[in-house]
Motif scaffolding. Structure first.
Motif, PDB file in Angstrom:
ATOM      1  N   ALA A 167     -45.569  10.512 -51.159  1.00  0.00           N
ATOM      2  CA  ALA A 167     -44.833  11.263 -51.586  1.00  0.00           C
ATOM      3  C   ALA A 167     -43.917  12.160 -50.006  1.00  0.00           C
ATOM      4  CB  ALA A 167     -44.858  12.037 -52.752  1.00  0.00           C
ATOM      5  N   LEU A 168     -45.171  12.312 -49.714  1.00  0.00           N
ATOM      6  CA  LEU A 168     -45.134  13.088 -47.983  1.00  0.00           C
ATOM      7  C   LEU A 168     -44.304  12.308 -46.813  1.00  0.00           C
ATOM      8  CD1 LEU A 168     -47.768  15.750 -48.407  1.00  0.00           C
ATOM      9  CD2 LEU A 168     -44.932  16.224 -48.277  1.00  0.00           C
ATOM     10  N   VAL A 169     -44.795  11.326 -46.819  1.00  0.00           N
ATOM     11  CA  VAL A 169     -44.585  10.094 -46.177  1.00  0.00           C
ATOM     12  C   VAL A 169     -43.124   9.679 -46.465  1.00  0.00           C
ATOM     13  CG1 VAL A 169     -45.114   7.365 -45.610  1.00  0.00           C
ATOM     14  CG2 VAL A 169     -46.727   8.907 -45.412  1.00  0.00           C
ATOM     15  N   ALA A 170     -42.816   9.716 -48.047  1.00  0.00           N
ATOM     16  CA  ALA A 170     -42.080   9.593 -48.600  1.00  0.00           C
ATOM     17  C   ALA A 170     -40.664  10.271 -47.973  1.00  0.00           C
ATOM     18  CB  ALA A 170     -41.482   8.670 -49.447  1.00  0.00           C
ATOM     19  N   LEU A 171     -40.436  11.278 -48.879  1.00  0.00           N
ATOM     20  CA  LEU A 171     -40.134  12.665 -48.041  1.00  0.00           C
ATOM     21  C   LEU A 171     -39.565  13.208 -46.226  1.00  0.00           C
ATOM     22  CD1 LEU A 171     -41.618  15.425 -50.143  1.00  0.00           C
ATOM     23  CD2 LEU A 171     -38.751  14.398 -50.050  1.00  0.00           C
ATOM     24  N   LEU A 172     -40.935  12.525 -45.756  1.00  0.00           N
ATOM     25  CA  LEU A 172     -41.232  12.654 -44.069  1.00  0.00           C
ATOM     26  C   LEU A 172     -39.580  11.800 -43.565  1.00  0.00           C
ATOM     27  CD1 LEU A 172     -44.166  13.322 -42.421  1.00  0.00           C
ATOM     28  CD2 LEU A 172     -42.362  14.599 -42.609  1.00  0.00           C
ATOM     29  N   HIS A 173     -39.918  10.170 -44.113  1.00  0.00           N
ATOM     30  CA  HIS A 173     -38.817   9.333 -44.239  1.00  0.00           C
ATOM     31  C   HIS A 173     -37.058   9.810 -44.258  1.00  0.00           C
ATOM     32  CE1 HIS A 173     -36.386   6.292 -45.359  1.00  0.00           C
ATOM     33  NE2 HIS A 173     -36.954   5.385 -44.678  1.00  0.00           N
ATOM     34  N   ASP A 174     -37.049  10.291 -45.538  1.00  0.00           N
ATOM     35  CA  ASP A 174     -35.973  10.932 -45.890  1.00  0.00           C
ATOM     36  C   ASP A 174     -35.488  12.495 -44.712  1.00  0.00           C
ATOM     37  OD1 ASP A 174     -36.067   9.525 -47.497  1.00  0.00           O
ATOM     38  OD2 ASP A 174     -36.963  11.025 -49.107  1.00  0.00           O
ATOM     39  N   VAL A 175     -36.625  13.171 -44.644  1.00  0.00           N
ATOM     40  CA  VAL A 175     -35.643  13.911 -43.338  1.00  0.00           C
ATOM     41  C   VAL A 175     -35.234  13.688 -41.409  1.00  0.00           C
ATOM     42  CG1 VAL A 175     -36.540  16.040 -42.489  1.00  0.00           C
ATOM     43  CG2 VAL A 175     -36.882  15.598 -44.645  1.00  0.00           C
ATOM     44  N   ILE A 176     -36.908  12.493 -41.198  1.00  0.00           N
ATOM     45  CA  ILE A 176     -36.453  11.968 -39.825  1.00  0.00           C
ATOM     46  C   ILE A 176     -34.931  10.699 -40.001  1.00  0.00           C
ATOM     47  CG2 ILE A 176     -36.969  10.766 -38.532  1.00  0.00           C
ATOM     48  CD1 ILE A 176     -40.238  11.264 -39.557  1.00  0.00           C
ATOM     49  N   ALA A 177     -34.961  10.232 -41.492  1.00  0.00           N
ATOM     50  CA  ALA A 177     -33.954   9.180 -41.176  1.00  0.00           C
ATOM     51  C   ALA A 177     -32.027   9.804 -41.143  1.00  0.00           C
ATOM     52  CB  ALA A 177     -33.853   8.506 -42.372  1.00  0.00           C
ATOM     53  N   THR A 178     -32.621  11.219 -41.967  1.00  0.00           N
ATOM     54  CA  THR A 178     -31.365  11.955 -42.402  1.00  0.00           C
ATOM     55  C   THR A 178     -30.992  13.210 -41.324  1.00  0.00           C
ATOM     56  OG1 THR A 178     -31.406  12.423 -44.506  1.00  0.00           O
ATOM     57  CG2 THR A 178     -30.103  14.024 -43.729  1.00  0.00           C
ATOM     58  N   VAL A 179     -31.825  13.202 -40.230  1.00  0.00           N
ATOM     59  CA  VAL A 179     -32.118  13.702 -38.937  1.00  0.00           C
ATOM     60  C   VAL A 179     -31.644  13.006 -37.231  1.00  0.00           C
ATOM     61  CG1 VAL A 179     -32.979  15.052 -36.872  1.00  0.00           C
ATOM     62  CG2 VAL A 179     -33.147  15.969 -38.964  1.00  0.00           C
ATOM     63  N   GLY A 180     -31.410  11.337 -37.511  1.00  0.00           N
ATOM     64  CA  GLY A 180     -31.148  10.274 -37.332  1.00  0.00           C
ATOM     65  C   GLY A 180     -30.081  10.281 -37.379  1.00  0.00           C
ATOM     66  N   PHE A 181     -29.655  10.092 -38.829  1.00  0.00           N
ATOM     67  CA  PHE A 181     -28.061  10.119 -39.574  1.00  0.00           C
ATOM     68  C   PHE A 181     -26.454  11.067 -38.517  1.00  0.00           C
ATOM     69  CE2 PHE A 181     -24.723  11.898 -41.919  1.00  0.00           C
ATOM     70  CZ  PHE A 181     -23.614  10.621 -42.642  1.00  0.00           C
ATOM     71  N   PHE A 182     -27.223  12.552 -38.475  1.00  0.00           N
ATOM     72  CA  PHE A 182     -26.324  13.294 -37.968  1.00  0.00           C
ATOM     73  C   PHE A 182     -26.498  13.619 -36.442  1.00  0.00           C
ATOM     74  CE2 PHE A 182     -26.901  16.230 -42.131  1.00  0.00           C
ATOM     75  CZ  PHE A 182     -26.473  16.029 -41.904  1.00  0.00           C
ATOM     76  N   SER A 183     -27.872  12.757 -35.864  1.00  0.00           N
ATOM     77  CA  SER A 183     -27.461  12.514 -34.578  1.00  0.00           C
ATOM     78  C   SER A 183     -26.743  11.766 -34.343  1.00  0.00           C
ATOM     79  CB  SER A 183     -29.030  12.405 -33.940  1.00  0.00           C
ATOM     80  OG  SER A 183     -28.959  12.014 -32.533  1.00  0.00           O
ATOM     81  N   LEU A 184     -26.780  10.792 -34.614  1.00  0.00           N
ATOM     82  CA  LEU A 184     -26.101   9.296 -34.724  1.00  0.00           C
ATOM     83  C   LEU A 184     -24.470   9.235 -35.049  1.00  0.00           C
ATOM     84  CD1 LEU A 184     -26.381   6.455 -33.574  1.00  0.00           C
ATOM     85  CD2 LEU A 184     -26.203   5.793 -36.130  1.00  0.00           C
ATOM     86  N   THR A 185     -24.446  10.142 -35.292  1.00  0.00           N
ATOM     87  CA  THR A 185     -22.434  10.388 -36.176  1.00  0.00           C
ATOM     88  C   THR A 185     -22.398  11.194 -35.148  1.00  0.00           C
ATOM     89  OG1 THR A 185     -23.376  11.663 -38.051  1.00  0.00           O
ATOM     90  CG2 THR A 185     -22.997   9.328 -38.629  1.00  0.00           C
ATOM     91  N   GLN A 186     -23.600  12.510 -34.830  1.00  0.00           N
ATOM     92  CA  GLN A 186     -22.660  13.572 -34.356  1.00  0.00           C
ATOM     93  C   GLN A 186     -21.520  14.246 -35.054  1.00  0.00           C
ATOM     94  OE1 GLN A 186     -23.863  14.681 -30.751  1.00  0.00           O
ATOM     95  NE2 GLN A 186     -25.072  13.334 -31.509  1.00  0.00           N
ATOM     96  N   VAL A 187     -22.397  14.736 -36.540  1.00  0.00           N
ATOM     97  CA  VAL A 187     -21.223  16.049 -36.955  1.00  0.00           C
ATOM     98  C   VAL A 187     -21.919  16.500 -36.652  1.00  0.00           C
ATOM     99  CG1 VAL A 187     -21.566  15.756 -39.809  1.00  0.00           C
ATOM    100  CG2 VAL A 187     -21.063  14.044 -38.423  1.00  0.00           C
ATOM    101  N   GLU A 188     -21.250  17.904 -37.139  1.00  0.00           N
ATOM    102  CA  GLU A 188     -21.432  19.192 -36.813  1.00  0.00           C
ATOM    103  C   GLU A 188     -23.234  19.325 -37.542  1.00  0.00           C
ATOM    104  OE1 GLU A 188     -20.152  23.547 -37.218  1.00  0.00           O
ATOM    105  OE2 GLU A 188     -19.019  22.139 -35.317  1.00  0.00           O
ATOM    106  N   PHE A 189     -23.819  19.782 -36.870  1.00  0.00           N
ATOM    107  CA  PHE A 189     -25.063  20.439 -37.667  1.00  0.00           C
ATOM    108  C   PHE A 189     -25.662  21.742 -37.293  1.00  0.00           C
ATOM    109  CE2 PHE A 189     -29.703  20.914 -38.616  1.00  0.00           C
ATOM    110  CZ  PHE A 189     -30.257  20.442 -39.379  1.00  0.00           C
ATOM    111  N   ASN A 190     -25.194  22.331 -38.861  1.00  0.00           N
ATOM    112  CA  ASN A 190     -24.866  24.132 -38.312  1.00  0.00           C
ATOM    113  C   ASN A 190     -26.048  24.669 -40.321  1.00  0.00           C
ATOM    114  OD1 ASN A 190     -23.593  23.586 -40.859  1.00  0.00           O
ATOM    115  ND2 ASN A 190     -21.867  23.705 -39.970  1.00  0.00           N
ATOM    116  N   LEU A 191     -25.968  25.569 -40.416  1.00  0.00           N
ATOM    117  CA  LEU A 191     -26.484  25.928 -41.527  1.00  0.00           C
ATOM    118  C   LEU A 191     -26.701  25.385 -42.886  1.00  0.00           C
ATOM    119  CD1 LEU A 191     -26.353  29.511 -41.223  1.00  0.00           C
ATOM    120  CD2 LEU A 191     -28.188  28.500 -40.592  1.00  0.00           C
TER     121      LEU A 191
END
Length: 314
Positions: A167-191
């Motif tokens: 479960a932790l591997v899957a969760l880390l995968h989701d968090v890292i992939a989501t951060v990658g999504f915000f990085s690639l799209t350059q959508v503003e990352f705020n609170l």
């Protein structure tokens, strides 16, 4: 209702035969996300990087080019403008000024004078210092780490450490992939987008727990079947619930994305991506990882039941 009834309750899809492909895809997705973050970084909002934020409404459609040239001549540092929902709404970001609060107030006053009568309403005026922004970054990282740790402990106590690790591997995968999504799209990352990341973790683990619960039940019932067959059955017997839950959630999120306005657009985009990637990781990552662990150890037999012949997944 008719569409829901047409969805097979227990399809016979052979997910486990593609587990190596799923694992390879997930590894590439995580690698790509890390590379994107390392090269592009995140488009931090004022919440994290500090500075001045003004949301204004103009008298008629905003001429961004004209406004940008007028503000650039003020010598207040980097200034960015973007349309914020309606053509009359503009979001203005100004870098932090040298000096204390007085310097920031002076910069805001200069901007207001330069905009003049073109602006009919100042809808929001905010200033966040770099110290506060740095503290928010640290708090956000700490909140994410503590949330993942608490989820891992919960899965460990409810199931076994094998399930917790998967479960932790899957969760880390989701968090890292989501951060990658915000990085690639350059959508503003705020609170608010950080809140979306934590919400994604909660949504994803909910799906994973449902499937893991079925895995544990099937392990007790079918003690002589190969582990891949048991895992495949568990995925298929929860697949209708997983898909229908995700689809109904996405319908609500797309409504927020389309009609919710610019303020929550980053939040809704992050959640849409998160629901998709979280559903994928629950089915195609967390469960396949279990096939490489001796998960029969520690799973109690439970009440004696007659061994049943399970249909082979096609």
């Amino acid at each position: 209702m008719a569409i829901i009834k047409l969805f097979p309750v227990a399809p016979k899809l052979n997910f486990m035969s593609k587990r190596k492909l799923f694992l390879a895809f997930s590894a590439l997705l995580m690698l790509g996300s890390v590379i994107s973050f390392a090269t592009l970084g995140l488009n931090f909002g004022v919440d994290f990087r500090g500075g001045i934020l003004l949301e204004v409404r103009t008298d008629g459609p905003a001429d961004l080019g004209n406004l940008r040239s007028r503000l650039s001549a003020l010598d207040v540092g980097e200034v960015t403008l973007q349309e914020f929902g309606a053509p009359t709404d503009v979001l203005i970001n100004i870098q932090k000024q040298d000096g204390g609060e007085g310097a920031q107030e002076a910069a805001i006053q200069l901007v207001k004078e330069a905009l003049g009568s073109d602006v009919v309403e100042y809808r929001r005026t905010e200033f966040v210092g770099p110290k506060v922004g740095g503290e928010l970054k640290e708090a956000g990282i700490l909140a994410t780490v503590l949330a993942l740790g608490a989820i891992g402990l919960y899965i460990w106590f409810r199931f076994e450490w094998h399930f917790s690790a998967a479960a932790l591997v899957a969760l880390l995968h989701d968090v890292i992939a989501t951060v990658g999504f915000f990085s690639l799209t350059q959508v503003e990352f705020n609170l608010s987008t950080l809140a979306a990341v934590l919400t994604i973790a909660g949504y994803s683990i909910n799906d994973t727990v449902v499937i893991f619960d079925r895995v544990r039940d099937e392990l007790r019932k079918y003690k002589k079947l190969a582990i891949t067959e048991v895992l495949n059955m568990s995925i298929n017997r929860t697949l209708s619930r997983t898909v229908l839950t995700s689809v109904t959630t996405l319908l609500a999120l797309f409504s927020l994305f389309i009609f919710g306005g610019e303020v929550i657009r980053g939040f809704s985009m992050g959640l849409i991506w998160g629901v998709i990637i979280g559903t994928y990781s629950s089915v195609a990552l967390a469960v396949p990882i279990l096939s490489y662990m001796n998960i029969r150890v520690g799973v109690s037999d439970g009440p004696d039941k007659a061994e049943q012949a399970a249909p082979a997944a096609s």
